[in-house]
Every structure is written in structure tokens, then in C-alpha cells.
Design an enzyme around this catalytic site. Structure first.
Site, PDB file in Angstrom:
ATOM      1  N   HIS A  45       0.910  -1.163  -0.047  1.00 12.89           N
ATOM      2  CA  HIS A  45      -0.085   0.094  -0.088  1.00 12.89           C
ATOM      3  C   HIS A  45       0.885   1.482  -0.016  1.00 12.89           C
ATOM      4  CE1 HIS A  45      -3.320   2.693   0.307  1.00 12.89           C
ATOM      5  NE2 HIS A  45      -3.919   2.210   1.649  1.00 12.89           N
ATOM      6  N   HIS A  76      -2.541  -0.655 -11.838  1.00  9.82           N
ATOM      7  CA  HIS A  76      -3.191  -0.296 -10.790  1.00  9.82           C
ATOM      8  C   HIS A  76      -4.779  -1.222 -10.599  1.00  9.82           C
ATOM      9  CE1 HIS A  76      -5.654   2.298  -7.939  1.00  9.82           C
ATOM     10  NE2 HIS A  76      -4.430   2.784  -7.557  1.00  9.82           N
ATOM     11  N   ASP A  87       2.807   6.324  -7.821  1.00  9.83           N
ATOM     12  CA  ASP A  87       4.059   5.921  -7.165  1.00  9.83           C
ATOM     13  C   ASP A  87       5.268   5.880  -8.044  1.00  9.83           C
ATOM     14  OD1 ASP A  87       3.207   6.152  -4.529  1.00  9.83           O
ATOM     15  OD2 ASP A  87       2.225   4.130  -4.802  1.00  9.83           O
TER      16      ASP A  87
END
Ligand code: ACO
Length: 436
Positions: A268, A307, A363
């Protein structure tokens, strides 16, 4: 005529049921009426990891993963990140509307009023080992805050909810910065309430002997933008933890600690650290094709790509990439950026990634920025937790006021042995312990 109904025939009994379809969902409880006998508990739905289960109705964050859309309270993230400040967006998430100038000033005053922590919290943090992970310190300290504010137990009292919301949003940067200074063996820096939310955070991180810390406006803005982008993301793992733990009516400090603990996990809050490790391992732009080949062969994954929800370019990744350019003007270019850009270029042209709709996620670039700003990787999840606190609290406030919500308590399919007879200890045969 077409109807908003699902017709289900239970072939075990031959009975047919009409289930209403609302907002593209059927009610899991409607299946309970399907039984094979009177003492049958009724049919349940099996959904490990809740990948296709809607657990709430929410008016906070909208995501259309196929089209790469993210909106807070109906406003596209691109617009919010362009003109807004983090506190303005935290207000939006909390109250549902953008503040007027006067409302924002009042909200800023309220948050600023709560930035300090009790001296005993400082002492509590001093008790951690010198090399304690700052995220572990954050999780523990936020939980400890609940003991300082017993009024937070009144979760059904809206005045109390206001107070705890302000306290948590205000104190998160202070605790995060104290954890960072602790890891360096440096004295903690108290909040400077004349600075902005992001500017004060930078001051608490990096102020040394100077009487007043002057944050670099580019870095201050970059932190603010990254905070806006990470403020909420609907029912992700940590938000689900916030809601599930909060559903027991525990105080919001304890629930926030649980949410932060979920964010501590590498799947996460740790993905940007994994990206940095991968880019460092690649080491040179020339080696990118070789690594892409390996990822396609299933030897590891291209970190920062793909994702669960977005099957398009993550809208946040675009903004982070633009922010990176501004930050590198100040900090100097992070050499890993060239490898990242090349990786993105090659992957986006490759059939494997196109077919599977794998695009950069938020990210992919955030870690490169944080590293260029001087943050160690251990601080990455902490930097995520500060703004996400606003999202967690907005979701928590919505949950406690939702008359449909109850204590979160999923069901299970029991697969273990049944009705065994306990053998006295003297007559038991040794059985192997099952490895966990
Ligand atoms: N690199 C290479 N192949 C990938 C990648 C990747 N990053 N991601 C998915 N795939 C492939 C899978 O191997 C699979 O291929 P197959 O159909 O041939 O078996 C296909 O794409 C679908 O993958 P799933 O694992 O089913 O996709 P899922 O939605 O479960 O996974 C996840 C999403 C976990 C984010 C995944 O894309 C991944 O591991 N990415 C890298 C880690 C990462 O960046 N995580 C950050 C997420 S953002 C956040 O948490 C803030």
C-alpha cells in the site's frame, strides 16, 4: 419492458427470485432468502479481499479507472492540484464544499491552533529506539493520542468530531517531523504557526540553528501538491481499515492508528520505495530494454506500473511528473529520473503493457521527488499518511453518520474440522504443528 431487477433461479430448489438492482449493485442480504431447507442459514456471497463488494455509499471521492478520472467531491484532481492548497482541499473533503476565503481563514486558524502536541507525547516519542522506523513511531504515537483526549470517545457528538478532526489534521505533520528528527538524533522542532501547513512541516523537519526557517517556495508548493494528490482515494486498504475499526465506535485516534498501520504495508504505502529500488537496480538507461523483457517474462513486476482500479494513466502520475520538473530545478536532477522516463517510454510502446492496460501510477515518480528532496525511503509512507489523514477522517465522519452502517463484520466459509472429541493430554499423539 426492461426492469432494474436481477432474476436468479436457484437450481438447487428450482425457485426463482427477483432481486432489485440499485446503482449497479444487488444487495448481498437479498441472497439470504435462498435456502435449500428451513434450517439452512441462506446463501451468502464469497469475495475474498472484497474485490467486487461495495461496502458503503460515499459522496467523497469518485474514480473512473478506465478513463483515468479522479475527483474529490466532484472536482477533478487536476483543477484542485493546480490552484488549491492542501488545507483548502482538506476542508473540501471534510465538509463537501470548497471554502470561501473567510471560511478558509477560519479553518486554517483552527488547524494551526492544534499543531502542538502535549509535552508527554514528545517524551513518549523520545522513548523509541534511536533507529525506530518513523512509520512505526507514527502509528504508535497516533494511537497514544487517544489517551490524551478522552472526549474523542464521543463519536456521536458532532462537536467532538470537529475537534478531533482538527486535532488529527494539525498534529500529523508534527508527529511525522518528530519521528524524522528522532531517527537523525536531532532535537525536535516545535511548530511555527506563522508558516503554511507545508511550510511549517518543512521547518519542523529541517530547521537547524537559524532563528526562523524560510521554506523554499518551490519545495513548499511541491509538498502541498503531493499532499493534495494523496488526500483521498475512496475505499483503499487503509480507508477500509479506518471504516472497519471506526465502525466499532472506537475513538478516531485509535481508528486512524489502524488506518496508518494498513498504510505501513509494502503493498500500500511502500510502492514508491519499491520503484526506487528497481530504478537503482537497473542503474543505467541502456539496461531498460533488458529489464522490460524480464518483467514481461514474469521475472518481477515493473513497479509503479499498473493499478487495481486505473486501467489508464493514473491522473495523479501526470501531476507528480510536472511537479518533479519544478523540484529538480531546486534540488538538481535525480539521476534515476532518466531511467524512469526511458522505462515509461518503452513500456508505453510495448504490446504487453498496452494489452494489459498498464500505465504509470502515482508512485512511479513520487519516490524520485522525495529522494531528491532529501527524504530517506522510511519517510515515504509517513509522507503519505499526513495528507491521507484528511481522507480517512472524511470517510470516518461519513461512516458514523450513515444510518445503514453497523459494526463491520464479514462472514466466513468454515473449512476446519468439526465436532472432534477432546483427548486428555496424557493420551494425545503428537501431531505436527501447522506452519503459519
Ligand atoms: N508489471 C508487469 N506486469 C504486470 C504489472 C506490472 N507492474 N502489473 C500487472 N501486470 C500483469 C500481470 O502479470 C497480469 O498479467 P497476465 O494477465 O498475463 O497474468 C496482468 O497484468 C493483470 O495483473 P493483476 O495482478 O491481475 O492486476 P491487479 O489489478 O491485481 O494488480 C497491482 C494491480 C497490484 C497494482 C499491479 O499492477 C502491480 O503489482 N503493480 C506494481 C506495484 C505497484 O506499483 N503498486 C502501487 C499501486 S498504487 C498504490 O497503492 C498507491
Amino acid at each position: 419492458m426492461l426492469k432494474d431487477q436481477l432474476t436468479v433461479t436457484d437450481n438447487r430448489t428450482g425457485r426463482t427470485f427477483e432481486l432489485p438492482v440499485t446503482d449497479g449493485t444487488v444487495r448481498a442480504m437479498d441472497f439470504r432468502q435462498m435456502k435449500v431447507s428451513d434450517d439452512d442459514f441462506g446463501l451468502m456471497v464469497y469475495d475474498p479481499a472484497a474485490t467486487n463488494t461495495v461496502s458503503c455509499r460515499s459522496a467523497i471521492t469518485y474514480i473512473d479507472g478506465d478513463r483515468g478520472i479522479l475527483e474529490y467531491r466532484g472536482y477533478p484532481i487536476e483543477q484542485l492540484a493546480e490552484g488549491g492548497t492542501f488545507l483548502e482541499i482538506a476542508y473540501l473533503l471534510t465538509y463537501g464544499e470548497l471554502p470561501t476565503r473567510a471560511q478558509l481563514e477560519e479553518w486554517t486558524r483552527e488547524i494551526t491552533f492544534h499543531t502542538y502536541v502535549h509535552e508527554n507525547i514528545k517524551k513518549f516519542m523520545e522513548g523509541f529506539q534511536h533507529d525506530a522506523h518513523p512509520m512505526g513511531m507514527l502509528v504508535g504515537t497516533v494511537a497514544a493520542l487517544s489517551t490524551f483526549y478522552p472526549d474523542a470517545k464521543r463519536v456521536d457528538d458532532s462537536e467532538s468530531r470537529e475537534k478531533q478532526t482538527q486535532r488529527l489534521i494539525a498534529k500529523m505533520p508534527t508527529i511525522a517531523a518528530f519521528a524524522y528528527r528522532h531517527s537523525l538524533g536531532l532535537p525536535y522542532v516545535y511548530p511555527d504557526n506563522e508558516l503554511s501547513y507545508a511550510g511549517n512541516f518543512l521547518s519542523m523537519l529541517w530547521k537547524m540553528a537559524e532563528p526562523k526557517y524560510e521554506p523554499d517556495p518551490v519545495l513548499e508548493r511541491a509538498i502541498d501538491v503531493l499532499f493534495i494528490l494523496h488526500a483521498d482515494h475512496e475505499q483503499n486498504c487503509s480507508t477500509n481499515a479506518m471504516r472497519a475499526v471506526g465502525s466499532s465506535r472506537v475513538d478516531p485516534f485509535s481508528a486512524t492508528a489502524a488506518a496508518a498501520a494498513a498504510l505501513y504495508g509494502p503493498l500500500h504505502g511502500g510502492a514508491n520505495e519499491a520503484v526506487l529500488r528497481m530504478l537503482t537496480e537497473i542503474g543505467d538507461k541502456k539496461r531498460v530494454p533488458e529489464f522490460v523483457k524480464r518483467f514481461k517474462a514474469g521475472e518481477g513486476r515493473l513497479m509503479g506500473f499498473g493499478h487495481r482500479v486505473y486501467k489508464n494513466y493514473d491522473p495523479r502520475a501526470k501531476i507528480v511528473k510536472e511537479t518533479a520538473d519544478a523540484v529538480f530545478e531546486v534540488t538538481g536532477r535525480n539521476p534515476l529520473l532518466d531511467i524512469a522516463l526511458e522505462l515509461e517510454r518503452i513500456a508505453l510502446e510495448d504490446e504487453y503493457f498496452i494489452e494489459r492496460k498498464l500505465y504509470p501510477n502515482v508512485d512511479f515518480y513520487s519516490g524520485i521527488i522525495y529522494q531528491a528532496m532529501g527524504f530517506p525511503v522510511e519517510m515515504f509512507p509517513v509522507l503519505f499518511a499526513i495528507p491521507r489523514t484528511a481522507g480517512w477522517l472524511a470517510q470516518w465522519r461519513e461512516m458514523v453518520q450513515d444510518p445503514e452502517q453497523k459494526i463491520a463484520r464479514p462472514r466466513q466459509v468454515y473449512v476446519g474440522p468439526r465436532r472432534r472429541k477432546v483427548v486428555p493430554i496424557a493420551r494425545r499423539n503428537a501431531k505436527r504443528r501447522q506452519a503459519a
